[in-house]
Structure formats: structure tokens, C-alpha cells
Write an enzyme that holds these catalytic residues in place. Structure first.
Site, mmCIF file in Angstrom:
data_model
loop_
_atom_site.group_PDB
_atom_site.id
_atom_site.type_symbol
_atom_site.label_atom_id
_atom_site.label_comp_id
_atom_site.label_asym_id
_atom_site.label_seq_id
_atom_site.Cartn_x
_atom_site.Cartn_y
_atom_site.Cartn_z
ATOM 1 N N ARG A 5 -6.713 -13.493 -2.310
ATOM 2 C CA ARG A 5 -5.270 -13.141 -2.371
ATOM 3 C C ARG A 5 -4.827 -12.644 -3.746
ATOM 4 N NH1 ARG A 5 -4.773 -17.961 0.617
ATOM 5 N NH2 ARG A 5 -4.748 -17.499 2.842
ATOM 6 N N LYS A 7 0.219 0.351 -7.523
ATOM 7 C CA LYS A 7 -0.021 0.749 -6.136
ATOM 8 C C LYS A 7 -1.522 0.832 -5.911
ATOM 9 C CE LYS A 7 4.030 3.411 -4.737
ATOM 10 N NZ LYS A 7 4.518 4.752 -4.339
ATOM 11 N N GLU A 14 0.565 16.021 -11.992
ATOM 12 C CA GLU A 14 1.360 14.784 -12.080
ATOM 13 C C GLU A 14 2.137 14.735 -13.401
ATOM 14 O OE1 GLU A 14 1.780 12.974 -9.462
ATOM 15 O OE2 GLU A 14 -0.093 12.580 -8.383
ATOM 16 N N LYS A 55 6.681 6.761 -16.408
ATOM 17 C CA LYS A 55 6.247 5.939 -15.262
ATOM 18 C C LYS A 55 6.548 4.473 -15.536
ATOM 19 C CE LYS A 55 3.340 5.060 -11.526
ATOM 20 N NZ LYS A 55 2.319 5.494 -10.621
ATOM 21 N N GLU A 96 9.305 0.024 -5.158
ATOM 22 C CA GLU A 96 9.855 1.226 -4.505
ATOM 23 C C GLU A 96 10.982 0.945 -3.527
ATOM 24 O OE1 GLU A 96 6.920 4.379 -3.845
ATOM 25 O OE2 GLU A 96 8.107 5.011 -2.126
ATOM 26 N N ARG A 139 11.841 4.467 -7.675
ATOM 27 C CA ARG A 139 10.404 4.733 -7.744
ATOM 28 C C ARG A 139 10.007 5.823 -6.752
ATOM 29 N NH1 ARG A 139 5.117 0.769 -8.414
ATOM 30 N NH2 ARG A 139 3.644 2.505 -8.326
ATOM 31 N N ASN A 146 7.370 10.327 -5.897
ATOM 32 C CA ASN A 146 6.679 10.967 -4.770
ATOM 33 C C ASN A 146 7.117 12.416 -4.561
ATOM 34 O OD1 ASN A 146 5.291 8.555 -4.124
ATOM 35 N ND2 ASN A 146 7.123 7.786 -3.112
ATOM 36 N N HIS A 172 4.928 14.776 -2.708
ATOM 37 C CA HIS A 172 3.820 14.018 -2.124
ATOM 38 C C HIS A 172 3.830 13.968 -0.597
ATOM 39 C CE1 HIS A 172 3.022 13.006 -6.227
ATOM 40 N NE2 HIS A 172 2.061 12.157 -5.927
ATOM 41 N N HIS A 227 0.294 14.756 0.824
ATOM 42 C CA HIS A 227 -0.511 13.836 1.635
ATOM 43 C C HIS A 227 -0.860 14.465 2.986
ATOM 44 C CE1 HIS A 227 0.837 10.031 -0.781
ATOM 45 N NE2 HIS A 227 0.014 10.806 -1.447
ATOM 46 N N HIS A 251 -6.202 15.777 -5.033
ATOM 47 C CA HIS A 251 -4.831 15.248 -4.956
ATOM 48 C C HIS A 251 -3.863 16.039 -5.840
ATOM 49 C CE1 HIS A 251 -1.629 12.378 -4.334
ATOM 50 N NE2 HIS A 251 -1.507 12.212 -5.647
HETATM 51 P P1 NAD Z 1 -10.953 11.085 -8.501
HETATM 52 O O1 NAD Z 1 -10.893 9.652 -8.747
HETATM 53 O O2 NAD Z 1 -11.598 11.553 -7.254
HETATM 54 O O3 NAD Z 1 -11.641 11.793 -9.755
HETATM 55 C C1 NAD Z 1 -11.834 13.180 -9.742
HETATM 56 C C2 NAD Z 1 -13.291 13.584 -9.968
HETATM 57 O O4 NAD Z 1 -13.592 13.481 -11.352
HETATM 58 C C3 NAD Z 1 -14.312 12.710 -9.258
HETATM 59 O O5 NAD Z 1 -15.373 13.535 -8.837
HETATM 60 C C4 NAD Z 1 -14.798 11.765 -10.353
HETATM 61 O O6 NAD Z 1 -16.095 11.299 -10.115
HETATM 62 C C5 NAD Z 1 -14.762 12.675 -11.560
HETATM 63 N N1 NAD Z 1 -14.538 12.018 -12.843
HETATM 64 C C6 NAD Z 1 -13.623 11.071 -13.135
HETATM 65 N N2 NAD Z 1 -13.594 10.836 -14.437
HETATM 66 C C7 NAD Z 1 -14.538 11.620 -15.003
HETATM 67 C C8 NAD Z 1 -14.956 11.850 -16.331
HETATM 68 N N3 NAD Z 1 -14.356 11.259 -17.366
HETATM 69 N N4 NAD Z 1 -15.989 12.698 -16.557
HETATM 70 C C9 NAD Z 1 -16.567 13.350 -15.498
HETATM 71 N N5 NAD Z 1 -16.168 13.218 -14.228
HETATM 72 C C10 NAD Z 1 -15.160 12.367 -13.995
HETATM 73 O O7 NAD Z 1 -9.490 11.745 -8.487
HETATM 74 P P2 NAD Z 1 -8.162 11.524 -9.331
HETATM 75 O O8 NAD Z 1 -7.516 12.832 -9.348
HETATM 76 O O9 NAD Z 1 -8.416 10.812 -10.589
HETATM 77 O O10 NAD Z 1 -7.315 10.517 -8.423
HETATM 78 C C11 NAD Z 1 -6.844 10.903 -7.164
HETATM 79 C C12 NAD Z 1 -6.514 9.662 -6.368
HETATM 80 O O11 NAD Z 1 -5.481 8.924 -7.032
HETATM 81 C C13 NAD Z 1 -6.026 9.948 -4.977
HETATM 82 O O12 NAD Z 1 -6.655 9.080 -4.076
HETATM 83 C C14 NAD Z 1 -4.550 9.614 -5.043
HETATM 84 O O13 NAD Z 1 -4.020 9.215 -3.813
HETATM 85 C C15 NAD Z 1 -4.537 8.503 -6.048
HETATM 86 N N6 NAD Z 1 -3.247 8.290 -6.725
HETATM 87 C C16 NAD Z 1 -2.755 7.032 -6.759
HETATM 88 C C17 NAD Z 1 -1.581 6.784 -7.417
HETATM 89 C C18 NAD Z 1 -1.063 5.367 -7.519
HETATM 90 O O14 NAD Z 1 0.065 5.182 -7.960
HETATM 91 N N7 NAD Z 1 -1.868 4.389 -7.188
HETATM 92 C C19 NAD Z 1 -0.887 7.821 -8.045
HETATM 93 C C20 NAD Z 1 -1.423 9.102 -7.995
HETATM 94 C C21 NAD Z 1 -2.622 9.337 -7.332
HETATM 95 N N1 GLY Z 2 2.472 7.754 -7.666
HETATM 96 C C1 GLY Z 2 3.614 7.205 -7.032
HETATM 97 C C2 GLY Z 2 3.965 5.846 -7.488
HETATM 98 O O1 GLY Z 2 3.275 5.255 -8.278
HETATM 99 O O2 GLY Z 2 4.947 5.302 -7.046
#
Ligand code: NAD
Ligand code: GLY
Length: 364
Positions: free
Chosen positions: A125, A147, A189, A231, A241, A245, A249, A252, A256, A269
Site C-alpha cells: 500500500r 501521478k 511539455e 508544476k 486534480e 491541476r 492536461n 492531452h 492520449h 508522448h
Molecule cells: P520514455 O520514458 O519512453 O523515454 C523516451 C526514450 O528515451 C526511451 O526509449 C528511453 O529508453 C530513452 N531514454 C531515456 N533517457 C535516456 C537517456 N538519458 N539517454 C538515452 N536514452 C534515454 O518517454 P518520456 O517521454 O520520458 O515519457 C513519456 C511517458 O511519461 C508517457 O507514458 C506519459 O504518459 C508519461 N507522463 C506522465 C506524466 C505524469 O505526470 N506522471 C506527465 C507527462 C508524461
Molecule cells: N502531467 C499532468 C499532471 O501531472 O497533472
């Protein structure tokens, strides 16, 4: 504070700090300070683990020889953000014998951060998660705010939890190995913060685009810190949210839908968010909320950062609309979008008519 490290504080019921700067992954004392117990699961992916996981593990063990540290590696990419990966991480936590004071290190981009964060949220948990973002996108957005989620074939992030990290350590040296496409994706972003709350930031980004795209360390650190400040302020005021917050989005709902309709193997993304923001700005204009000139300027700025601004070919607007109805921002009364009144002034718009959305989808 080590020189060259910027700190942004996130407040609220579970406050934590975001440290931004070079060399953080080698700072064993700083890593060890986050570990309360004796078990650490370092979650990473097949691109990031070979570059950084051993360094993190050995920096940590140099200060915490008593800790049991194991590295778990998922296949890189959005297609790994699944319940199956979540089950695998849970199994590894069980094998590690992780107790309630165990810690998960999420070493990677947003995919690793969301997945590892979700595993930490659910194990007993809720155990600690330390976010070690290695993409620009993760540094400015996904590692902050708690998130966590996995995707389903039916939609992005449909299963998840709010689980704030114990700390965020954004080592900007890792951006040196980030592929150019992923760096550009992160700027979507970054630009989002300007679009929703900080029009002056859009001017700054336009003026510094060349330096930012060339990974100038000073310009990048400034952009990351300013994004994190926005942020942090928003999630401190509205961690779950219930209100503002939702502005994060912007773009988004479209994004999505694009990502899931493409089976998580097309746009990444950030690219989907870029297209989504252009569509959200156009929808704002179509509904008479905002000037067309602002939408045009946003599109040009995204193009300047090498981001796509039109729907990829072959996507059916009706299929995208159906996806949007399953989005978390949708409500029983109809589609709900984050739109804007002008650059820097976003708002939530309930009950947007399907026909207006359809028209915008057909216009690209
Ligand atoms: P990702 O995690 O897929 O990374 C992108 C690519 O870069 C991957 O192939 C990874 O292996 C590579 N990589 C990462 N760091 C590297 C480095 N330093 N050197 C070489 N390669 C590297 O994608 P992302 O764009 O980082 O994240 C996208 C995800 O984040 C989505 O799933 C999205 O929904 C999520 N997201 C979440 C939130 C939240 O608030 N939790 C906000 C925005 C996005
Ligand atoms: N990326 C959207 C949020 O964190 O609320």
C-alpha cells in the site's frame, strides 16, 4: 547545496524537493539520504540501464554497503507501461523481500517513472519512490506531482494512483545521451507551461530555441527549473486534480487519443502533446474563446522546436472521438477539454459539442 544544483520545493501534505543539475546520479550521499530501509529496487529500461544503472547502484552502495540493491530492466518504450510489467516489478519486490521501508528508484523517462511509481504506490500500500528522470520530459513533468499509472489497450493511464515521490533528482548530464527526437519531445511539455500560465516564457523559449535545441546547459537548466517551478506551484495547491491541476492536461485529451489509437507505437508522448496543443488552441478559436493569432503562434513555436503540428495520416477522427470519451477528463455531461483564452491563460471547458471537435479534427 552542491554548486550548480538548483532546488525547487514541492509543498503540501507530503513535501519533497526537486534537485536539478549535473552529477546527481554519482552523488552517493544524496542518493543514500533518500533510503530509509535496506532494500532498493532500481527500475530502468533497456536504453537507460546500460548507461546509468550500475553507476547509480555503486554510488549508492558506496554510502550504504548494508543495503540490498537490485536492478530491474524493462523494454524501453510506452508499450512497456502495462499491467504485465507492473506484475513483474511486484514479483521482483517480493523476491527482494522488500519491507515497508524499502525504496524504488525510477531511473529513466516517464515510462519508467510512471510504472515504477505505480509499483511503489501499490507494494504494501505504498513504499518510497525516488524519481531519477533521464529525459527532458520526465524532468519537467512526469517525475513531479505523483501521478503514476499503466496503460490499457483501451486508453492511456487508465489504471493508476497518486503517489508523490520522496525526492526528485534530475541529473542534467543524462540529457547528453538522450536522442534528439526525445529531447524535442520534452520541449512540448516545456512549451505547455508557457501556454497555460506563462506567456512571457513562450517569448523566452522562442528567443532561446537555438541554444535549447543545441543542449546548451545553462539554457536547459533554466528551462527545466522554470517548468518545475510552475508544476510544483500547481501540484502544491491542487495535488489531486480537483481544480487547476487539470490545466496541465492542455492538449492531452487529443494526445492520449492519438497515442492509444496508434497502439502506443507511433508518436511519442511529447509529439502527441504538441499536436494536441495545436488542436486545443484551434478548438478554443472555433468556440470563440481565443484569438486565432495565438493558435498560429503556438503552432509556429512548436515547429521551431521540430515538433509535429498536424494529425498523423490514417487516423480516423471518429475513432479519436470515441477514444476521447474514455479519457479521464471526460464526464457524463460530454467532452471536457482544457482550452485557453489566450497564450498563458488556460481554462477547463465542460460540455464541448462533438461537432466542434470533429470540425477541428478534420481541419488538419
Ligand atoms: P520514455 O520514458 O519512453 O523515454 C523516451 C526514450 O528515451 C526511451 O526509449 C528511453 O529508453 C530513452 N531514454 C531515456 N533517457 C535516456 C537517456 N538519458 N539517454 C538515452 N536514452 C534515454 O518517454 P518520456 O517521454 O520520458 O515519457 C513519456 C511517458 O511519461 C508517457 O507514458 C506519459 O504518459 C508519461 N507522463 C506522465 C506524466 C505524469 O505526470 N506522471 C506527465 C507527462 C508524461
Ligand atoms: N502531467 C499532468 C499532471 O501531472 O497533472
Amino acid at each position: 547545496m552542491t554548486s550548480g544544483i538548483r532546488r525547487v520545493d514541492v509543498g503540501g501534505a507530503a513535501p519533497y524537493a526537486i534537485d536539478i543539475g549535473p552529477g546527481l546520479l554519482d552523488d552517493g550521499a544524496r542518493l543514500a539520504a533518500q533510503v530509509r530501509g535496506r532494500h532498493v529496487l532500481v527500475v530502468s529500461d533497456t536504453h537507460v540501464a546500460p548507461l546509468y544503472a550500475a553507476r547509480v547502484a555503486s554510488a549508492l552502495q558506496a554510502k550504504r554497503a548494508d543495503a540490498q540493491v537490485i536492478v530491474s530492466c524493462i523494454a524501453s518504450g510506452e508499450a512497456s507501461k502495462t499491467l504485465a510489467s507492473f506484475a513483474e516489478l511486484s514479483r521482483e519486490l517480493a523476491e527482494l523481500g522488500a519491507t515497508r521501508d524499502a525504496c524504488v528508484f525510477a531511473l529513466g523517462g516517464g515510462v519508467v517513472g510512471d510504472l515504477a511509481g505505480f509499483a511503489a504506490a501499490c507494494w504494501m500500500r505504498g513504499i518510497d519512490v525516488v524519481q531519477l528522470p533521464t529525459t527532458l520530459l520526465a524532468m519537467v513533468d512526469s517525475s513531479v506531482g505523483g501521478k503514476t499509472a499503466v496503460d490499457l489497450p483501451q486508453g492511456k493511464n487508465l489504471i493508476g494512483a497518486f503517489h508523490p515521490p520522496r525526492a526528485v533528482l534530475a541529473d542534467t548530464d543524462t540529457l547528453r545521451t538522450l536522442p534528439a527526437r526525445e529531447l524535442r519531445a520534452g520541449f512540448a511539455e516545456v512549451i505547455k507551461y508557457g501556454a497555460i500560465v506563462d506567456a512571457a516564457f513562450l517569448d523566452w523559449l522562442q528567443a532561446h530555441a537555438e541554444a535549447l535545441l543545441a543542449s546548451d546547459p545553462t539554457a536547459l537548466a533554466q528551462a527545466i527549473a522554470r517548468s518545475c517551478e510552475h508544476k510544483a506551484a500547481i501540484v502544491t495547491r491542487d495535488p489531486r486534480e480537483h481544480g487547476e491541476r487539470a490545466l496541465l492536461n492542455f492538449g492531452h485529451t487529443f494526445a492520449h487519443a492519438i497515442e492509444s489509437e496508434q497502439g502506443y507505437g507511433g508518436c511519442n508522448h511529447g509529439e502527441a502533446v504538441a499536436i494536441g496543443m495545436v488542436l486545443a488552441a484551434r478548438l478554443s478559436t472555433a468556440l470563440g474563446l481565443a484569438p486565432a493569432a495565438d493558435a498560429d503562434r503556438l503552432r509556429m513555436l512548436l515547429q521551431q522546436f521540430g515538433l509535429p503540428v498536424a494529425l498523423p495520416p490514417g487516423l480516423d477522427p471518429e475513432a479519436l472521438l470515441a477514444r476521447m470519451r474514455l479519457d479521464k477528463k471526460a464526464q457524463a455531461g460530454g467532452l471536457r477539454f482544457v482550452l485557453w483564452e489566450r497564450a498563458g491563460a488556460a481554462r477547463v471547458q465542460p460540455a464541448v459539442p462533438d461537432d466542434a471537435v470533429r470540425q477541428v479534427l478534420h481541419s488538419t
